[in-house]
Design a protein around this motif. Structure first.
Motif, PDB file in Angstrom:
ATOM      1  N   ILE A 110       0.785  -1.293  -0.148  1.00 30.11           N
ATOM      2  CA  ILE A 110       0.031   0.078  -0.034  1.00 30.11           C
ATOM      3  C   ILE A 110       0.745   1.287   0.064  1.00 30.11           C
ATOM      4  N   LYS A 111       0.329   2.407  -0.492  1.00 30.19           N
ATOM      5  CA  LYS A 111       1.011   3.651  -0.622  1.00 30.19           C
ATOM      6  C   LYS A 111       0.177   4.567   0.408  1.00 30.19           C
ATOM      7  N   VAL A 112       0.823   4.908   1.331  1.00 32.99           N
ATOM      8  CA  VAL A 112      -0.108   6.050   2.329  1.00 32.99           C
ATOM      9  C   VAL A 112      -0.442   7.079   1.790  1.00 32.99           C
ATOM     10  N   ASP A 113      -1.478   7.921   1.606  1.00 32.36           N
ATOM     11  CA  ASP A 113      -1.992   8.819   0.869  1.00 32.36           C
ATOM     12  C   ASP A 113      -1.083  10.026   1.424  1.00 32.36           C
ATOM     13  N   GLY A 114      -0.603  10.807   0.462  1.00 33.52           N
ATOM     14  CA  GLY A 114       0.170  11.878   0.896  1.00 33.52           C
ATOM     15  C   GLY A 114      -0.223  13.096   1.904  1.00 33.52           C
ATOM     16  N   HIS A 115      -1.529  13.406   1.558  1.00 32.39           N
ATOM     17  CA  HIS A 115      -2.237  14.274   2.867  1.00 32.39           C
ATOM     18  C   HIS A 115      -1.901  13.695   4.226  1.00 32.39           C
ATOM     19  N   LEU A 116      -2.189  12.471   4.342  1.00 31.63           N
ATOM     20  CA  LEU A 116      -2.042  11.854   5.618  1.00 31.63           C
ATOM     21  C   LEU A 116      -0.691  11.890   6.202  1.00 31.63           C
ATOM     22  N   ILE A 117       0.172  11.870   5.332  1.00 28.42           N
ATOM     23  CA  ILE A 117       1.442  12.025   5.424  1.00 28.42           C
ATOM     24  C   ILE A 117       2.070  13.251   6.060  1.00 28.42           C
ATOM     25  N   LYS A 118       1.615  14.258   5.280  1.00 28.58           N
ATOM     26  CA  LYS A 118       1.637  15.698   5.540  1.00 28.58           C
ATOM     27  C   LYS A 118       1.159  16.014   6.899  1.00 28.58           C
ATOM     28  N   GLN A 119      -0.051  15.623   7.282  1.00 27.97           N
ATOM     29  CA  GLN A 119      -0.832  15.730   8.333  1.00 27.97           C
ATOM     30  C   GLN A 119      -0.091  15.283   9.882  1.00 27.97           C
ATOM     31  N   MET A 120       0.673  14.239   9.568  1.00 30.27           N
ATOM     32  CA  MET A 120       1.366  13.578  10.652  1.00 30.27           C
ATOM     33  C   MET A 120       2.155  14.431  11.498  1.00 30.27           C
ATOM     34  N   THR A 121       2.758  15.448  10.931  1.00 30.73           N
ATOM     35  CA  THR A 121       3.760  16.217  11.463  1.00 30.73           C
ATOM     36  C   THR A 121       2.847  17.439  12.368  1.00 30.73           C
ATOM     37  N   ARG A 122       1.665  17.370  12.181  1.00 28.70           N
ATOM     38  CA  ARG A 122       0.793  18.344  13.222  1.00 28.70           C
ATOM     39  C   ARG A 122      -0.402  17.784  13.561  1.00 28.70           C
ATOM     40  N   SER A 123      -0.590  16.583  13.740  1.00 28.79           N
ATOM     41  CA  SER A 123      -1.834  15.955  14.131  1.00 28.79           C
ATOM     42  C   SER A 123      -1.349  14.414  14.687  1.00 28.79           C
ATOM     43  N   GLN A 124      -1.652  14.372  15.999  1.00 26.63           N
ATOM     44  CA  GLN A 124      -1.645  13.032  16.610  1.00 26.63           C
ATOM     45  C   GLN A 124      -2.377  12.047  16.061  1.00 26.63           C
ATOM     46  N   GLU A 125      -3.620  12.426  15.689  1.00 24.06           N
ATOM     47  CA  GLU A 125      -4.756  11.332  15.237  1.00 24.06           C
ATOM     48  C   GLU A 125      -4.093  10.937  14.016  1.00 24.06           C
TER      49      GLU A 125
ATOM     50  N   ASP B   3      11.005  12.510   9.265  1.00 24.80           N
ATOM     51  CA  ASP B   3      11.238  12.077  10.807  1.00 24.80           C
ATOM     52  C   ASP B   3       9.931  11.401  11.180  1.00 24.80           C
ATOM     53  N   ALA B   4       8.772  11.845  10.867  1.00 27.44           N
ATOM     54  CA  ALA B   4       7.526  11.378  11.290  1.00 27.44           C
ATOM     55  C   ALA B   4       7.442  10.041  10.707  1.00 27.44           C
ATOM     56  N   VAL B   5       7.718   9.851   9.415  1.00 30.84           N
ATOM     57  CA  VAL B   5       7.339   8.497   8.797  1.00 30.84           C
ATOM     58  C   VAL B   5       8.510   7.367   9.391  1.00 30.84           C
ATOM     59  N   GLN B   6       9.864   7.896   9.681  1.00 30.21           N
ATOM     60  CA  GLN B   6      10.665   6.994  10.468  1.00 30.21           C
ATOM     61  C   GLN B   6      10.176   6.567  11.616  1.00 30.21           C
ATOM     62  N   SER B   7       9.511   7.541  12.616  1.00 34.34           N
ATOM     63  CA  SER B   7       9.158   7.354  13.721  1.00 34.34           C
ATOM     64  C   SER B   7       8.365   6.072  14.194  1.00 34.34           C
TER      65      SER B   7
END
Length: 237
Positions: free
Chosen positions: A168-183, A214-218
């Protein structure tokens, strides 16, 4: 760039693949390449699919587009021992043309397992039966099938993860949100855990800066793709 510049004659032979690396984040190396369709005009102007797909639709040649990009990519990587992928569309899983093309293709292509097809999650959900049938065909041919833009729509993710998809390829919008959204971070982490349990490869799309990486690797996601690593290029160095 305006679409009116190419609203006249349209030659599908002018659609070529551009290559963007998918990175192995553990080993800091290229794992594979996604081959992205670009229309290059006679005066060397380059158009994105969002700018020229209306012409493909006008000419009723979606099937020809997929085969054109697939064949050009396959030849580019024929003697290069690295994986590559292209995007496919709704028509490709609904109509039998691509399945027949792939069956003939694998007969003389070295290591079909290097080949990956990517289908948008929304299409996989909407055409569930056709998707399952096409997945069976890919398995029989030894070609990988990934679900693209995963998480972009609110649907039962387990209904896809419980199928024998390769990745699967996780949607880019979610990847961007990860830096500011714990959800968002928790959701992607949950998807990654479920995928690992099923031996499904996870790729983070649209990694565009160090914070995203950094968020992805975490979360322990192994593969990433985006402008932070490289924009799509006409030729590989």
């Amino acid at each position: 760039m305006h679409i009116k510049q190419i609203m006249g004659s349209f030659d599908i032979e002018r659609i070529v693949p551009y290559f963007q690396p998918i990175m192995d984040l553990q080993h800091h190396a290229v794992n594979s390449y996604e081959c992205l369709a670009r229309l290059v005009t006679e005066d060397e102007q380059t158009f994105l699919p969002s700018e020229f797909l209306c012409l493909v639709e006008r000419e009723h040649c979606f099937g020809e587009l997929t085969q054109r990009v697939f064949h050009a990519s396959a030849e580019y990587f024929r003697n290069n021992n690295i994986g590559w992928s292209i995007n496919i569309s709704q028509q490709d899983i609904v109509e039998p043309r691509l399945s027949k093309f792939l069956s003939e293709f694998v007969q003389d292509y070295p290591s079909p397992r290097r080949v990956t097809l990517e289908l948008m999650a929304a299409t996989a959900f909407q055409y569930r039966d056709e998707f399952k049938s096409f997945l069976d065909i890919c398995k029989a041919l030894g070609i990988k099938l990934f679900v693209d833009h995963f998480g972009a729509i609110n649907s039962n993710i387990l209904s896809l993860l419980d199928l024998p998809v390769d990745g699967i390829k996780v949607d880019g919008h979610l990847i961007k949100q990860m830096t500011r959204s714990q959800e968002a971070l928790d959701f992607v982490g949950h998807v990654n855990q479920l995928s690992q349990q099923r031996n499904i490869i996870v790729i983070a799309e649209h990694v565009e800066d160090k914070d995203c990486l950094d968020a992805v690797q975490s979360l322990g996601i192994r593969y990433g793709q985006g402008f932070y690593f490289s924009k799509p290029q006409a030729f590989l160095n």
